[in-house]
Design an enzyme around this catalytic site. Structure first.
Site, mmCIF file in Angstrom:
data_model
loop_
_atom_site.group_PDB
_atom_site.id
_atom_site.type_symbol
_atom_site.label_atom_id
_atom_site.label_comp_id
_atom_site.label_asym_id
_atom_site.label_seq_id
_atom_site.Cartn_x
_atom_site.Cartn_y
_atom_site.Cartn_z
ATOM 1 N N GLU A 28 0.819 -1.215 0.000
ATOM 2 C CA GLU A 28 0.000 0.000 0.000
ATOM 3 C C GLU A 28 0.852 1.264 0.000
ATOM 4 O O GLU A 28 0.543 2.234 -0.690
ATOM 5 C CB GLU A 28 -0.965 0.009 1.195
ATOM 6 C CG GLU A 28 -2.145 -0.943 1.044
ATOM 7 C CD GLU A 28 -1.805 -2.375 1.403
ATOM 8 O OE1 GLU A 28 -0.662 -2.636 1.837
ATOM 9 O OE2 GLU A 28 -2.683 -3.237 1.257
ATOM 10 N N HIS A 47 -11.061 -4.152 9.477
ATOM 11 C CA HIS A 47 -11.621 -4.020 8.129
ATOM 12 C C HIS A 47 -12.934 -3.243 8.139
ATOM 13 O O HIS A 47 -13.734 -3.396 7.229
ATOM 14 C CB HIS A 47 -11.870 -5.397 7.501
ATOM 15 C CG HIS A 47 -10.622 -6.158 7.179
ATOM 16 N ND1 HIS A 47 -9.836 -6.729 8.130
ATOM 17 C CD2 HIS A 47 -10.016 -6.425 5.988
ATOM 18 C CE1 HIS A 47 -8.804 -7.330 7.560
ATOM 19 N NE2 HIS A 47 -8.883 -7.158 6.263
#
Lengths: 328, 338
Positions: free
Chosen positions: A60, A129
């Site tokens: 990322e 998440h």
């Protein structure tokens, strides 16, 4: 008008942006043949090829930096984070580089990139998440932060974000991806920095973001039967905030509530409350300001606990009723 | 005059490839960097500039050697110790000094300072205050180069310390899997601030790490401009041919401390003196004169011209325009939104 889901509306915006400008490309994890974790990119790789719909390694920080570098060198990258929580892995490039480069270099560059963040709770994916971290990024000058709540806004705001010369962070709520709504077929832009009055009302102003717009509208419907007329403002953009629309509404309704999924403390509700307290609307207030935000906890796994961790329509109904009836 | 034909055929390729004028220009850039750093240090001591700075005295061989083979349209990303890379890539020292002095005439209109000097017009995408910050940015610039079907390269400067950051590993892997035209130039000056590479790396060389990403990893003597240039030239040529990235590790040394706060408690005077004896500037001068490419008088003239340019640059900066405090939020956004 034809209807699309929120996810289809985003996909259409991505396709129309790529059709219009060869500098636009998509990057992210599993956005190619897999179609994206939430099937937003779908079959775009088959229509635009692997050079424009690029599957990236699970890096990322690296991807965010690649987007910055490509933007500096003339591209318009649109980066998909698989979950908004993974922004934590890329904060260096987002906060130190993307947000600051134009300023640090005396205005001599632009960083025209878009990052898309599937955010929010309600999917049973638990604490790593399910977060709503939009206020983190909205705290950083140099970034623009938007949170579209409808399919039409998702398309129009994404096209505006891709056009924008500065870095734009787009927070999409995962529970909205399957929501259907009318979406014009041609490309169009919904300006960044403009709130939308989703429901007019006289008795209380509710400033809500993302999925909380729909929960607030549901609450307003219930309260209407009791004779309480709530105005619901869809904030749509966290930075820059459309303060004027909120001030005008509060001067009319004399009451303010903020409803958002992110953790309540130091969240967007605090900023909106402060702006009203600092404005001429303060003198119009007939009640204390109400904030309904996420619990002071990580998002839990158990479905009932998960629901309890973020505002729900019954709680919003109760909060607004008490606010209007002077019981706060 | 072109040096080819004048120079001994057994001289190393560096001396065959460039004209005598080209080589003398490289020497001049090394002097510009050296005097720039000394001038900045002096201006700081005299209280003319504030903040901190990271001087690259001793590393001029790698800065100039690595950038000699670049075109204006090639990109570089640089580091907190980046003044040399800027000058190597073609920046104007007087505009760099203006930035140091915080003036509107500076490269960043006084908003960036020493750690954020950039010159997009000459392909310099910027120094960086974050160790490893420029690594993925260079990969992104290289991706843009490929998308735009250019045969330019993105050269990424970084230090030994940055090779311990996750960004290094992510960037090298992405550049390699996508075969992008990136030249990774590590200036290994033996210390990440105070911690030696022996204490912070599990392998002996940063170049050893290239193998993990399937790219060539080459070691050059960073204090020998010819050695740097030749190693980097191979990497640039490979990148231009579309064969992907490579890593060149320049073993070098900063003879000044890490920054203004450094008290040199982590290394010995003897070590510093050993490296000063291998100063890249006299090493290059000796070779130029040995090959008959420059006379002692020419070398003196080059040094004096660099000194004069730096002195004029400091004067230009000193007389620059102070930014207006009312414009503190200018250029945060393109459209002025807050």
């Amino acid at each position: 008008m034809r209807e699309l889901t929120y996810a289809q509306a985003i996909q259409e915006a991505l396709a129309q942006a790529m059709d219009a400008d060869p500098a636009v490309f998509l990057m992210g994890e599993d956005i190619g043949v897999y179609g994206g974790a939430f099937q937003v990119t779908g079959d775009l790789v088959h229509r635009y090829g692997e050079d424009r719909v690029m599957d990236a390694p699970i890096s990322e920080l690296g991807q965010a930096g690649v987007a910055v570098g490509a933007a500096l060198a003339g591209c318009r990258p649109v980066l998909e984070f698989q979950f908004s929580d993974f922004a934590t892995l890329a904060m260096e490039q987002i906060v130190n580089q993307a947000a600051k480069l134009r300023f640090m270099l005396g205005g001599k560059v632009n960083v025209p990139l878009v990052m898309r963040f599937p955010a929010g709770s309600g999917t049973g994916a638990a604490a790593q998440h399910s977060q709503s971290l939009e206020a983190w990024l909205a705290h950083v000058p140099g970034l623009k932060v938007v949170q579209p709540s409808t399919p039409a806004d998702a398309k129009g705001m994404l096209l505006a974000a891709i056009d924008d010369p500065d870095p734009v962070m787009v927070f999409e709520h995962k529970l909205l991806y399957k929501m259907r709504g009318e979406v014009p077929e041609e490309p169009y832009r919904i300006p960044i920095g403009k709130a939308h009055v989703a429901r007019g009302g006289r008795d209380v102003t509710v400033v809500a973001t993302s999925i909380m717009v729909h929960k607030s509208l549901e609450a307003a419907q219930i309260l209407a039967a009791e004779g309480i007329d709530a105005e619901v403002i869809d904030l749509r953009t966290l930075r820059p905030i459309d303060t004027a629309t909120i001030i005008d509404s509060v001067k009319k309704t004399t009451r303010l509530a903020c409803v958002y999924e992110g953790v309540k403390t130091l969240g967007i509700g605090a900023e909106i409350s402060a702006r009203i307290a600092e404005s001429e609307a303060f003198d119009y207030l007939d009640a204390p300001i109400l904030r309904l935000g996420g619990a002071e906890s990580p998002i839990p796994y158990n479905p009932e606990l998960e629901k309890a961790a973020v505002p729900q329509a019954p709680g919003i109904v109760e909060g607004l009723r008490n606010l209007v009836k002077g019981r706060l | 005059m072109n040096a080819v034909g004048r120079i001994k055929p057994n001289a190393r390729p560096f001396y065959q490839k460039y004209s005598a004028d080209g080589l003398k220009e490289a020497l001049r850039k090394m002097y510009l960097i050296r005097r720039f750093e000394e001038g900045a240090e002096e201006a700081y001591m005299r209280g003319l500039i504030h903040g901190t700075m990271h001087l690259s005295i001793g590393q001029e061989g790698s800065a100039v050697g690595a950038t000699m083979g670049l075109r204006t349209s090639d990109y570089i990303t640089s580091t907190h110790r980046g003044h040399g890379h800027c000058i190597g890539k073609g920046a104007d020292p007087k505009l760099m000094f203006a930035e140091f002095f915080g003036k509107e005439e500076g490269y960043c209109r006084g908003r960036g300072g020493s750690m954020h000097i950039a010159d997009v017009a000459t392909g310099n995408l910027g120094a960086n205050g974050i160790v490893g910050g420029g690594l993925p940015i260079a990969v992104g610039a290289a991706l843009a180069i490929r998308k735009q079907k250019r045969d330019d390269v993105a050269m990424c400067f970084f230090g030994d310390g940055a090779s311990n950051e996750g960004a290094f590993h992510e960037a090298l892997n992405m550049a390699a899997v996508w075969k992008l035209p990136v030249v990774f130039v590590c200036e290994n000056n033996k210390y990440g601030m105070s911690v030696s590479t022996e204490r912070s790396m599990a392998v002996a060389n940063v170049a050893d790490r290239a193998a993990a990403y399937g790219m060539p990893g080459v070691i050059a003597d960073g204090n020998c401009i010819a050695d740097v240039e030749e190693a980097v030239a191979d990497a640039i040529a490979r990148a231009r041919r579309g064969e992907g990235p490579a890593l060149v590790e320049c073993k070098t040394y900063r003879t000044r401390g890490h920054s203004r706060s450094d008290r040199n408690r982590y290394r010995t005077k003897e070590e510093i003196e050993e490296w000063k004896a291998r100063d890249p500037i006299p090493l290059f001068e000796t070779e130029l004169m040995a090959h008959g490419l420059a006379t002692g008088a020419e070398v003196n003239a080059i040094r004096e011209s660099a000194e004069a340019e730096i002195a004029a640059g400091i004067e230009f900066a000193r007389l620059g325009t102070d930014p207006n405090p009312a414009e503190v939020t200018r250029d945060v956004y393109s459209d002025g939104a807050a």
